[in-house]
Design a protein around this motif. Structure first.
Motif, PDB file in Angstrom:
ATOM      1  N   ASP A  67     -23.851 166.754  34.453  1.00 53.72           N
ATOM      2  CA  ASP A  67     -24.104 167.963  33.670  1.00 53.72           C
ATOM      3  C   ASP A  67     -24.672 167.612  32.303  1.00 53.72           C
ATOM      4  OD1 ASP A  67     -23.191 169.491  35.721  1.00 53.72           O
ATOM      5  OD2 ASP A  67     -21.135 169.685  34.955  1.00 53.72           O
ATOM      6  N   LYS A  68     -24.156 166.544  31.717  1.00 56.31           N
ATOM      7  CA  LYS A  68     -24.653 166.146  30.412  1.00 56.31           C
ATOM      8  C   LYS A  68     -26.130 165.729  30.496  1.00 56.31           C
ATOM      9  CE  LYS A  68     -23.770 162.900  26.638  1.00 56.31           C
ATOM     10  NZ  LYS A  68     -22.960 161.751  26.151  1.00 56.31           N
ATOM     11  N   HIS A  69     -26.490 165.001  31.616  1.00 59.32           N
ATOM     12  CA  HIS A  69     -27.895 164.571  31.808  1.00 59.32           C
ATOM     13  C   HIS A  69     -28.815 165.763  32.036  1.00 59.32           C
ATOM     14  CE1 HIS A  69     -31.202 161.962  32.926  1.00 59.32           C
ATOM     15  NE2 HIS A  69     -31.390 162.740  34.013  1.00 59.32           N
ATOM     16  N   LEU A  70     -28.275 166.693  32.819  1.00 55.84           N
ATOM     17  CA  LEU A  70     -29.108 167.867  33.118  1.00 55.84           C
ATOM     18  C   LEU A  70     -29.347 168.701  31.870  1.00 55.84           C
ATOM     19  CD1 LEU A  70     -27.627 168.990  36.560  1.00 55.84           C
ATOM     20  CD2 LEU A  70     -29.805 167.826  36.153  1.00 55.84           C
TER      21      LEU A  70
ATOM     22  N   GLU B 200     -14.874 164.137  38.646  1.00 61.69           N
ATOM     23  CA  GLU B 200     -14.941 164.920  37.418  1.00 61.69           C
ATOM     24  C   GLU B 200     -15.800 164.208  36.370  1.00 61.69           C
ATOM     25  OE1 GLU B 200     -11.031 165.712  36.123  1.00 61.69           O
ATOM     26  OE2 GLU B 200     -10.558 167.141  37.754  1.00 61.69           O
ATOM     27  N   TYR B 201     -15.638 162.875  36.321  1.00 62.74           N
ATOM     28  CA  TYR B 201     -16.403 162.111  35.320  1.00 62.74           C
ATOM     29  C   TYR B 201     -17.905 162.090  35.670  1.00 62.74           C
ATOM     30  CZ  TYR B 201     -18.030 158.266  32.436  1.00 62.74           C
ATOM     31  OH  TYR B 201     -18.739 157.496  31.551  1.00 62.74           O
ATOM     32  N   GLU B 202     -18.193 161.896  36.953  1.00 64.58           N
ATOM     33  CA  GLU B 202     -19.603 161.872  37.383  1.00 64.58           C
ATOM     34  C   GLU B 202     -20.251 163.230  37.193  1.00 64.58           C
ATOM     35  OE1 GLU B 202     -21.496 159.320  38.253  1.00 64.58           O
ATOM     36  OE2 GLU B 202     -19.780 158.028  37.760  1.00 64.58           O
ATOM     37  N   ASN B 203     -19.490 164.291  37.503  1.00 66.10           N
ATOM     38  CA  ASN B 203     -20.026 165.638  37.280  1.00 66.10           C
ATOM     39  C   ASN B 203     -20.282 165.875  35.805  1.00 66.10           C
ATOM     40  OD1 ASN B 203     -20.119 166.389  39.963  1.00 66.10           O
ATOM     41  ND2 ASN B 203     -18.010 167.165  39.994  1.00 66.10           N
ATOM     42  N   TYR B 204     -19.392 165.331  34.994  1.00 64.78           N
ATOM     43  CA  TYR B 204     -19.560 165.465  33.549  1.00 64.78           C
ATOM     44  C   TYR B 204     -20.854 164.768  33.103  1.00 64.78           C
ATOM     45  CZ  TYR B 204     -19.011 164.223  28.643  1.00 64.78           C
ATOM     46  OH  TYR B 204     -19.238 164.005  27.315  1.00 64.78           O
TER      47      TYR B 204
END
Length: 358
Positions: free
Chosen positions: A54-57, A47-51
């Protein structure tokens, strides 16, 4: 006893099996707890890595600090670009929006006038009257550019100025003039009409001069060093013919007439080479250096005094040939000086002499 031992062994085995089951149950629970704890931690990590992903993207502030050079736009200025509509309007503009001049498109020398139509141009191209054929062009291109004659093909006339034109200085060509207007000719004081043909090769010249009234022809050459070699007259078959002249007999001399009547006429001639020939026979005159038989005119006289031996009459001296001696002076005197026939010294004396006058 045996049964007792076996039962004891079974008991022992059952006890060990019970211990093993207890140990396994404990380990299985611990394993399941650890597995569930790992799953929980893994879900949190994902969840943290996806966060973060997504934030980077979603980060529009160029997180990688990419430059315009890196994307091949280093020369592009950061200015406002034209809109598509503005661009299309510019593309379709037909009113010379850039103020292009005719010089800029290499038409600076072209006048702003109406040009011929394609039909007019084709008609002009196919006009065989205004345009020459390739054959005619080739004939002209291969023609001589130096005029050797008049346009009619006639010879070029030379100026009518007394002693005005030096024949040796004329360039290549075909000319005509009367002799009094020319210098350095093969003849002098000659007013006859002459045709003159000159051919050159660098510094050399062939000069042909033809006198029209009698077809006399001379040739002269100028050599490589510019030296004029001189004139030579060209001899033809007609030039070999000579004119015989009859002299006036003097000092009592007469034309000899033999008994058969075949007159051996006294006469003289001169050929083109200047050689004089005297023929014929005389009789009855007075011998001696002061009593000429006849006198040769100027132009027929020897360059020095000449002596000749001729045939004399044998009458009175049977069987013995006789002779006479003739003297010809530079003044033209033809004198019989002596005869060997002392009986009939002047009965018959024959001439057959030749000598040069130049």
């Amino acid at each position: 006893m045996l049964d007792s031992n076996i039962r004891g062994l079974f008991k022992k085995i059952e006890y060990q099996i019970a211990n093993l089951k207890a140990m396994f149950s404990k380990n299985e629970k611990q394993l399941l707890d650890n597995l569930n704890a790992f799953k929980d931690e893994n879900e949190k990590f994902k969840e943290y890595e996806n966060y973060k992903l997504d934030k980077h993207l979603l980060d529009g502030q160029n997180p990688h600090e990419v430059t315009k050079e890196q994307v091949g736009l280093g020369l592009v200025d950061n200015i406002k670009q034209a809109s598509f509509i503005d661009f299309e309007n510019h593309v379709n503009a037909k009113s010379n929006p850039h103020n292009v001049t005719k010089s800029q498109i290499e038409l600076g020398n072209v006048d702003n006038i109406r040009q011929a139509s394609k039909a007019d141009f084709d008609n002009h191209v196919n006009d065989k009257t205004s345009h020459t054929s390739e054959i005619e062009k080739s004939k002209w291109n291969n023609g001589q550019l130096y005029k050797l004659t008049q346009d009619s093909g006639d010879r070029l006339p030379l100026p009518k100025e007394l002693n005005g034109t030096d024949v040796l200085s004329l360039p290549a060509g075909h000319y005509y003039a009367a002799g009094q207007y020319l210098t350095n000719m093969p003849t002098t004081d000659d007013s006859g009409w002459f045709n003159i043909d000159i051919f050159t090769a660098v510094t050399r010249k062939d000069i042909h001069v033809c006198r029209s009234f009698d077809n006399s022809h001379w040739v002269g050459t100028v050599h490589t060093d510019g030296t004029f070699i001189g004139w030579e007259r060209m001899v033809t078959s007609s030039n070999l013919d000579v004119v015989w002249n009859k002299p006036t007999l003097q000092s009592g001399w007469k034309q000899y007439v033999p008994s058969d009547g075949a007159i051996n006429t006294v006469r003289f001639s001169k050929d083109l080479a200047g050689v004089v020939e005297i023929k014929g026979a005389v009789q009855d005159g007075t011998m001696g250096l002061d009593t000429p038989v006849f006198t040769l005119p100027e132009g027929y006289r020897p360059i020095q005094s000449e002596y000749f031996i001729g045939v004399a009459s044998s009458v009175g001296t049977p069987g013995v040939p006789q002779y006479h001696r003739t003297f010809i002076g530079t003044d033209g005197r033809v004198c019989i000086e002596y005869s060997s026939n002392t009986t009939n010294p002047n009965r018959f004396l024959a001439f057959g002499f030749r000598f040069r006058t130049k």
